[in-house]
Every structure is written in structure tokens, then in C-alpha cells.
Scaffold this motif. Sequence first.
Motif, PDB file in Angstrom:
ATOM      1  N   LEU A  81       0.864  -1.289   0.021  1.00  0.00           N
ATOM      2  CA  LEU A  81      -0.082  -0.104   0.022  1.00  0.00           C
ATOM      3  C   LEU A  81       0.784   1.368   0.131  1.00  0.00           C
ATOM      4  N   LEU A  82       1.886   1.289   0.705  1.00  0.00           N
ATOM      5  CA  LEU A  82       2.783   2.360   0.902  1.00  0.00           C
ATOM      6  C   LEU A  82       3.337   2.489  -0.290  1.00  0.00           C
ATOM      7  N   ARG A  83       3.906   1.721  -1.066  1.00  0.00           N
ATOM      8  CA  ARG A  83       4.616   1.604  -2.400  1.00  0.00           C
ATOM      9  C   ARG A  83       3.701   2.157  -3.274  1.00  0.00           C
ATOM     10  N   GLU A  84       2.673   1.742  -3.454  1.00  0.00           N
ATOM     11  CA  GLU A  84       1.426   2.258  -4.384  1.00  0.00           C
ATOM     12  C   GLU A  84       1.169   3.692  -4.465  1.00  0.00           C
ATOM     13  N   ALA A  85       0.724   3.993  -2.934  1.00  0.00           N
ATOM     14  CA  ALA A  85       0.725   5.410  -2.725  1.00  0.00           C
ATOM     15  C   ALA A  85       1.924   6.394  -3.162  1.00  0.00           C
ATOM     16  N   HIS A  86       3.309   5.846  -2.758  1.00  0.00           N
ATOM     17  CA  HIS A  86       4.159   6.526  -3.359  1.00  0.00           C
ATOM     18  C   HIS A  86       4.326   6.795  -4.731  1.00  0.00           C
ATOM     19  N   ARG A  87       3.953   5.761  -5.455  1.00  0.00           N
ATOM     20  CA  ARG A  87       4.366   5.790  -6.735  1.00  0.00           C
ATOM     21  C   ARG A  87       2.844   6.819  -7.402  1.00  0.00           C
ATOM     22  N   LEU A  88       1.992   6.594  -6.775  1.00  0.00           N
ATOM     23  CA  LEU A  88       0.782   7.542  -7.482  1.00  0.00           C
ATOM     24  C   LEU A  88       1.112   8.956  -7.034  1.00  0.00           C
ATOM     25  N   LEU A  89       1.577   9.234  -5.924  1.00  0.00           N
ATOM     26  CA  LEU A  89       1.843  10.530  -5.406  1.00  0.00           C
ATOM     27  C   LEU A  89       2.959  11.092  -6.314  1.00  0.00           C
ATOM     28  N   SER A  90       4.062  10.518  -6.319  1.00  0.00           N
ATOM     29  CA  SER A  90       5.321  11.118  -7.007  1.00  0.00           C
ATOM     30  C   SER A  90       4.991  11.380  -8.342  1.00  0.00           C
ATOM     31  N   ALA A  91       4.109  10.511  -9.141  1.00  0.00           N
ATOM     32  CA  ALA A  91       3.839  10.973 -10.451  1.00  0.00           C
ATOM     33  C   ALA A  91       3.073  12.063 -10.592  1.00  0.00           C
ATOM     34  N   GLN A  92       2.243  12.797  -9.597  1.00  0.00           N
ATOM     35  CA  GLN A  92       1.514  13.641  -9.635  1.00  0.00           C
ATOM     36  C   GLN A  92       2.182  15.138  -9.601  1.00  0.00           C
ATOM     37  N   PRO A  93       1.941  16.010 -10.396  1.00  0.00           N
ATOM     38  CA  PRO A  93       2.614  17.510 -10.281  1.00  0.00           C
ATOM     39  C   PRO A  93       1.822  18.159  -9.260  1.00  0.00           C
ATOM     40  N   PHE A  94       2.402  18.735  -8.529  1.00  0.00           N
ATOM     41  CA  PHE A  94       1.783  19.575  -7.445  1.00  0.00           C
ATOM     42  C   PHE A  94       2.330  21.175  -7.844  1.00  0.00           C
ATOM     43  N   SER A  95       1.145  21.837  -7.486  1.00  0.00           N
ATOM     44  CA  SER A  95       1.535  23.328  -7.517  1.00  0.00           C
ATOM     45  C   SER A  95       0.716  23.957  -6.372  1.00  0.00           C
ATOM     46  N   VAL A  99      -3.216  22.880  -5.151  1.00  0.00           N
ATOM     47  CA  VAL A  99      -3.460  22.665  -3.665  1.00  0.00           C
ATOM     48  C   VAL A  99      -4.570  23.317  -3.152  1.00  0.00           C
ATOM     49  N   GLY A 100      -4.586  24.731  -3.554  1.00  0.00           N
ATOM     50  CA  GLY A 100      -5.409  25.766  -3.131  1.00  0.00           C
ATOM     51  C   GLY A 100      -6.749  25.443  -3.847  1.00  0.00           C
ATOM     52  N   THR A 101      -6.838  24.947  -4.768  1.00  0.00           N
ATOM     53  CA  THR A 101      -8.214  24.328  -5.381  1.00  0.00           C
ATOM     54  C   THR A 101      -8.738  23.447  -4.900  1.00  0.00           C
ATOM     55  N   VAL A 102      -7.765  22.264  -4.405  1.00  0.00           N
ATOM     56  CA  VAL A 102      -8.181  20.862  -3.711  1.00  0.00           C
ATOM     57  C   VAL A 102      -8.733  21.459  -2.316  1.00  0.00           C
ATOM     58  N   LEU A 103      -8.136  22.388  -1.792  1.00  0.00           N
ATOM     59  CA  LEU A 103      -8.494  22.805  -0.407  1.00  0.00           C
ATOM     60  C   LEU A 103      -9.745  23.550  -0.523  1.00  0.00           C
ATOM     61  N   ALA A 104      -9.896  24.377  -1.538  1.00  0.00           N
ATOM     62  CA  ALA A 104     -11.088  25.425  -1.462  1.00  0.00           C
ATOM     63  C   ALA A 104     -12.281  24.470  -1.817  1.00  0.00           C
ATOM     64  N   THR A 105     -12.120  23.576  -2.734  1.00  0.00           N
ATOM     65  CA  THR A 105     -13.297  22.361  -3.079  1.00  0.00           C
ATOM     66  C   THR A 105     -13.697  21.592  -1.743  1.00  0.00           C
ATOM     67  N   MET A 106     -12.707  21.254  -0.887  1.00  0.00           N
ATOM     68  CA  MET A 106     -12.824  20.709   0.233  1.00  0.00           C
ATOM     69  C   MET A 106     -13.995  21.422   1.137  1.00  0.00           C
ATOM     70  N   VAL A 107     -13.340  22.646   1.368  1.00  0.00           N
ATOM     71  CA  VAL A 107     -13.967  23.488   2.346  1.00  0.00           C
ATOM     72  C   VAL A 107     -15.467  23.984   1.829  1.00  0.00           C
ATOM     73  N   ALA A 108     -15.585  24.041   0.780  1.00  0.00           N
ATOM     74  CA  ALA A 108     -16.965  24.186  -0.019  1.00  0.00           C
ATOM     75  C   ALA A 108     -17.981  23.146  -0.001  1.00  0.00           C
ATOM     76  N   LEU A 109     -17.461  21.985  -0.211  1.00  0.00           N
ATOM     77  CA  LEU A 109     -18.015  20.726   0.065  1.00  0.00           C
ATOM     78  C   LEU A 109     -18.458  20.551   1.477  1.00  0.00           C
ATOM     79  N   THR A 110     -17.464  20.724   2.658  1.00  0.00           N
ATOM     80  CA  THR A 110     -17.706  20.680   3.953  1.00  0.00           C
ATOM     81  C   THR A 110     -18.923  21.588   4.513  1.00  0.00           C
TER      82      THR A 110
END
Length: 122
Positions: A81-95, A99-110
Motif C-alpha cells: 500500500l505504501l509503495r503504491e501510494a508513493h508511486r501515485l503521489l510522486s507521479a502527480q505534479p503539485f502546484s 493545492v489551493g483548488t483542492v482545499l477550496a473544493t473541500m471547504v466548499a463541500l464541507t
Amino acid sequence: MNNAHDESTVLAASADAWLEDLLVAAGAAAYIDDAGFTARVVEALPRPAAVPAWRRPVVAALWGTAAIALVLATPSLFVDLLREAHRLLSAQPFSLAGVGTVLATMVALTWGAAAWSLHERN
């Protein structure tokens, strides 16, 4: 058919009609003097049972122990599980915008879910 139930309902409704009229006349937001009745009823209610102070840390320790035991019982599952999570997360570009869009969406949904669950239903 027995009309006793219907008659008692009508009598109860007419007995409470004065209160209904008073609430409508007062706009339901004004204070209605009850000569301390509400305070006496609240004082007569039993106090909630107090939870011992030691309970929360003990419960946290028990859950922690259970989690550690689960990891130790099935180590290959968690390594995979940890190897798969690392593989998925390391392949994603973070900006910062992403991150702000994801947080704003989570706050709006909550907030939306909280507003929906707390609104008055008629």
C-alpha cells in the motif's frame, strides 16, 4: 368506531389553543413569562454522566495498539500500500494553485454538507 380518540385530540388541541394564540401574537420571538417554570424543569433534569479523565488517553492507546498489531500481522499488505501510494503521489505534479483548488473544493463541500444537514425541514 370509537370516537374517544378523536374527542381527546380535539380537547387537547383546544386546551393548547391559548398557547398557540399567544405564540402567534407574540411573533414567537418575544419572551413569554412562565414564572420560572422552564428554569425549574431544567434544574430538575439529571446531570449528564461525567467521563473519567483517564478514559480518552486509554482509548487512544488501545486504538494505537490495535493499529500497530494490524500492521505487524500483515506487513506485506502495508508495504504494498505504501509503495503504491508513493508511486501515485510522486507521479502527480503539485502546484500551489492545485493545492489551493483542492482545499477550496473541500471547504466548499464541507460547508455545503453542514448547511444542508443543519437547515430546517418543514
